[in-house]
Design a protein around this motif. Structure first.
Motif, PDB file in Angstrom:
ATOM      1  N   TRP A 174     -18.262   3.481  -1.054  1.00  0.00           N
ATOM      2  CA  TRP A 174     -17.978   2.623  -0.164  1.00  0.00           C
ATOM      3  C   TRP A 174     -18.405   3.031   1.104  1.00  0.00           C
ATOM      4  N   ILE A 175     -19.540   2.500   1.751  1.00  0.00           N
ATOM      5  CA  ILE A 175     -20.173   3.136   2.771  1.00  0.00           C
ATOM      6  C   ILE A 175     -19.839   2.090   4.190  1.00  0.00           C
ATOM      7  N   LEU A 176     -19.637   2.616   5.141  1.00  0.00           N
ATOM      8  CA  LEU A 176     -19.609   1.732   6.490  1.00  0.00           C
ATOM      9  C   LEU A 176     -20.951   1.377   6.798  1.00  0.00           C
ATOM     10  N   ILE A 177     -20.808  -0.385   7.002  1.00  0.00           N
ATOM     11  CA  ILE A 177     -22.080  -0.802   7.552  1.00  0.00           C
ATOM     12  C   ILE A 177     -21.719  -1.081   9.118  1.00  0.00           C
ATOM     13  N   GLY A 178     -22.816  -1.580   9.722  1.00  0.00           N
ATOM     14  CA  GLY A 178     -22.700  -1.544  11.172  1.00  0.00           C
ATOM     15  C   GLY A 178     -21.992  -2.828  11.804  1.00  0.00           C
ATOM     16  N   ARG A 179     -20.568  -2.945  11.394  1.00  0.00           N
ATOM     17  CA  ARG A 179     -19.680  -4.016  11.614  1.00  0.00           C
ATOM     18  C   ARG A 179     -18.594  -3.389  11.727  1.00  0.00           C
ATOM     19  N   TYR A 180     -17.699  -3.685  13.170  1.00  0.00           N
ATOM     20  CA  TYR A 180     -16.264  -3.180  13.321  1.00  0.00           C
ATOM     21  C   TYR A 180     -15.535  -3.870  14.328  1.00  0.00           C
ATOM     22  N   VAL A 181     -14.369  -4.080  13.935  1.00  0.00           N
ATOM     23  CA  VAL A 181     -13.545  -4.845  14.991  1.00  0.00           C
ATOM     24  C   VAL A 181     -12.197  -3.886  15.273  1.00  0.00           C
ATOM     25  N   CYS A 182     -12.385  -3.578  16.470  1.00  0.00           N
ATOM     26  CA  CYS A 182     -11.789  -2.292  17.066  1.00  0.00           C
ATOM     27  C   CYS A 182     -10.431  -2.776  17.948  1.00  0.00           C
ATOM     28  N   ASP A 183      -9.355  -2.115  17.750  1.00  0.00           N
ATOM     29  CA  ASP A 183      -8.192  -2.228  18.693  1.00  0.00           C
ATOM     30  C   ASP A 183      -8.618  -1.402  19.782  1.00  0.00           C
ATOM     31  N   PRO A 184      -8.087  -1.820  20.945  1.00  0.00           N
ATOM     32  CA  PRO A 184      -8.440  -1.099  22.217  1.00  0.00           C
ATOM     33  C   PRO A 184      -7.888   0.168  22.357  1.00  0.00           C
ATOM     34  N   ALA A 185      -7.022   0.649  21.457  1.00  0.00           N
ATOM     35  CA  ALA A 185      -6.430   2.011  21.453  1.00  0.00           C
ATOM     36  C   ALA A 185      -7.715   2.873  21.083  1.00  0.00           C
ATOM     37  N   VAL A 186      -8.586   2.457  20.583  1.00  0.00           N
ATOM     38  CA  VAL A 186      -9.713   3.136  20.190  1.00  0.00           C
ATOM     39  C   VAL A 186     -10.325   3.955  21.281  1.00  0.00           C
ATOM     40  N   PHE A 187      -9.936   3.546  22.494  1.00  0.00           N
ATOM     41  CA  PHE A 187     -10.856   4.024  23.908  1.00  0.00           C
ATOM     42  C   PHE A 187     -10.197   5.372  24.189  1.00  0.00           C
ATOM     43  N   ASP A 188      -8.807   5.287  24.297  1.00  0.00           N
ATOM     44  CA  ASP A 188      -8.007   6.674  24.572  1.00  0.00           C
ATOM     45  C   ASP A 188      -8.400   7.715  23.532  1.00  0.00           C
ATOM     46  N   VAL A 189      -8.575   7.280  22.233  1.00  0.00           N
ATOM     47  CA  VAL A 189      -8.855   8.256  21.302  1.00  0.00           C
ATOM     48  C   VAL A 189      -9.978   8.784  21.384  1.00  0.00           C
ATOM     49  N   LEU A 190     -11.109   8.107  21.508  1.00  0.00           N
ATOM     50  CA  LEU A 190     -12.490   8.318  21.989  1.00  0.00           C
ATOM     51  C   LEU A 190     -12.607   9.319  22.947  1.00  0.00           C
ATOM     52  N   ARG A 191     -11.715   9.281  24.140  1.00  0.00           N
ATOM     53  CA  ARG A 191     -11.815  10.095  25.289  1.00  0.00           C
ATOM     54  C   ARG A 191     -11.394  11.609  24.807  1.00  0.00           C
ATOM     55  N   ASP A 192     -10.513  11.388  23.859  1.00  0.00           N
ATOM     56  CA  ASP A 192      -9.907  12.876  23.295  1.00  0.00           C
ATOM     57  C   ASP A 192     -10.754  13.353  22.073  1.00  0.00           C
ATOM     58  N   THR A 193     -11.815  12.647  21.670  1.00  0.00           N
ATOM     59  CA  THR A 193     -12.337  12.980  20.429  1.00  0.00           C
ATOM     60  C   THR A 193     -13.500  14.017  20.758  1.00  0.00           C
ATOM     61  N   PRO A 194     -13.437  15.084  20.209  1.00  0.00           N
ATOM     62  CA  PRO A 194     -14.662  16.375  20.378  1.00  0.00           C
ATOM     63  C   PRO A 194     -15.760  15.772  19.588  1.00  0.00           C
ATOM     64  N   PRO A 195     -16.798  16.295  20.095  1.00  0.00           N
ATOM     65  CA  PRO A 195     -18.273  16.021  19.202  1.00  0.00           C
ATOM     66  C   PRO A 195     -18.082  16.477  17.735  1.00  0.00           C
ATOM     67  N   GLY A 196     -18.379  15.752  16.605  1.00  0.00           N
ATOM     68  CA  GLY A 196     -18.447  15.887  15.355  1.00  0.00           C
ATOM     69  C   GLY A 196     -19.645  16.258  14.765  1.00  0.00           C
ATOM     70  N   ARG A 197     -20.018  15.463  13.485  1.00  0.00           N
ATOM     71  CA  ARG A 197     -21.392  15.820  12.959  1.00  0.00           C
ATOM     72  C   ARG A 197     -22.410  15.501  13.722  1.00  0.00           C
ATOM     73  N   GLY A 198     -23.493  16.354  13.791  1.00  0.00           N
ATOM     74  CA  GLY A 198     -24.693  16.308  14.666  1.00  0.00           C
ATOM     75  C   GLY A 198     -24.474  16.361  16.046  1.00  0.00           C
ATOM     76  N   GLY A 199     -23.202  16.946  16.425  1.00  0.00           N
ATOM     77  CA  GLY A 199     -22.959  17.170  17.918  1.00  0.00           C
ATOM     78  C   GLY A 199     -22.643  15.866  18.731  1.00  0.00           C
ATOM     79  N   GLU A 200     -22.466  14.980  18.018  1.00  0.00           N
ATOM     80  CA  GLU A 200     -21.935  13.812  18.725  1.00  0.00           C
ATOM     81  C   GLU A 200     -20.528  13.234  18.619  1.00  0.00           C
ATOM     82  N   ILE A 201     -20.336  12.223  19.487  1.00  0.00           N
ATOM     83  CA  ILE A 201     -18.804  11.842  19.387  1.00  0.00           C
ATOM     84  C   ILE A 201     -18.969  10.621  18.254  1.00  0.00           C
ATOM     85  N   GLN A 202     -18.076  10.664  17.473  1.00  0.00           N
ATOM     86  CA  GLN A 202     -18.395   9.826  16.178  1.00  0.00           C
ATOM     87  C   GLN A 202     -17.216   8.786  16.386  1.00  0.00           C
TER      88      GLN A 202
END
Length: 299
Positions: free
Chosen positions: A204-232
């Motif tokens: 089951w792959i992720l296709i390009g649609r997401y509904v995100c809780d705003p808590a994702v912003f604080d998590v993204l601020r602390d998320t280090p670069p992952g695969r490909g050297g990008e913030i995933q």
């Protein structure tokens, strides 16, 4: 506490489109036409159909034509009006009247997670949808509406999942899932971005649609670069999947069995063009017999 309504859509459109060079040297890949309408307009139309008419596009330096497309074109409109060409005039005006479209630039191409983080100021503390321009979902399959309804019932974030053959999984992010009492809705327990072949937790792959809780912003601020050297974005959503409702979790998935058109690479883009043309009432009568004849000539 009542779950806030989803009213805003975020569309990342800052990529360089290197798979379509040289066409994308001066033209954004999001503006490549699917028959006679740029791919990104289908995405905006989908957001609007789901009730999201506040749209933020994450763009880059070479994407001015996207802004122009969703703006008024007065000289063109006046020329069409002078010719009494009401049909084309309506088509030209349609894109500028679809939604209230805002723009912010992603200064550095640091990945999808970074692009979504660029939306933080506009979105604030509200849940929001993310629609990727590479995927077009058929208007007859209201996937985004269903995802918003799942978010309303369960809170947290919601991702769209589609089953593919095992050999395709490594091209995408994929998810480990467990069933819920609700048909077609699952709980997401793990996510991996482009797993090594043979190591994926599911098909089951992720296709390009997401509904995100705003808590994702604080998590993204602390998320280090992952695969490909990008913030995933998937890394941030995985963090939320391990949390409870009070902290921005959990993450649910909607199992999608409908019609999805991929425009992210040349072959799939060409397939999409053919499919759309063959289903257009104004084109099918001529294109389908021609296509059959052409295919017969190749045998």
């Amino acid at each position: 506490m009542p779950v806030k309504d989803v009213t805003k859509a975020v569309i990342p459109a800052a990529g360089l489109g290197t798979r379509f060079l040289p066409a994308t040297k001066a033209t954004p890949k999001e503006m490549l036409p699917v028959v006679d309408k740029p791919a990104i307009q289908y995405v905006v139309e989908e957001a609007v159909a789901a009730g999201l008419d506040d749209v933020l596009m994450i763009t880059g330096r070479s994407k001015v034509s996207i802004e122009n497309h969703f703006d008024r074109a007065y000289e063109l409109e006046e020329a069409l009006a002078a010719k009494d060409d009401a049909e084309r005039l309506a088509q030209v005006r349609e894109s500028s009247e679809l939604a209230t479209v805002h723009y912010v630039r992603q200064g550095d191409p640091k990945g999808l997670g970074h692009a979504v983080l660029c939306a933080a100021q506009h979105v604030g503390d509200e849940p929001f949808a993310v629609l990727l321009g590479d995927d077009i979902i058929d208007s007859r399959d209201p996937l985004l509406t269903q995802m918003i309804e799942v978010r309303k019932r369960h809170g947290g974030s919601v991702i769209a999942l589609m089953e593919v053959d095992p050999e395709q999984v490594s091209q995408y992010g994929c998810a480990a899932i467990t069933p819920t009492a609700e048909d077609g809705v699952v709980t997401v327990t793990d996510m991996v971005e482009k797993p090594v072949p043979g190591s994926a937790p599911s098909n089951w792959i992720l296709i390009g649609r997401y509904v995100c809780d705003p808590a994702v912003f604080d998590v993204l601020r602390d998320t280090p670069p992952g695969r490909g050297g990008e913030i995933q974005l998937t890394d941030a959503l995985l963090t939320l999947a391990k949390r409870g409702p009070a902290d921005g979790g959990p993450v649910h998935g909607v199992l999608f069995h409908g019609r999805r058109y991929d425009t992210g690479n040349k072959l799939d883009y060409l397939r999409t063009l053919v499919q759309f043309a063959c289903e257009r009432s104004d084109l099918a009568e001529e294109i389908v017999p021609w296509l059959r004849k052409y295919l017969d000539s190749l045998q």
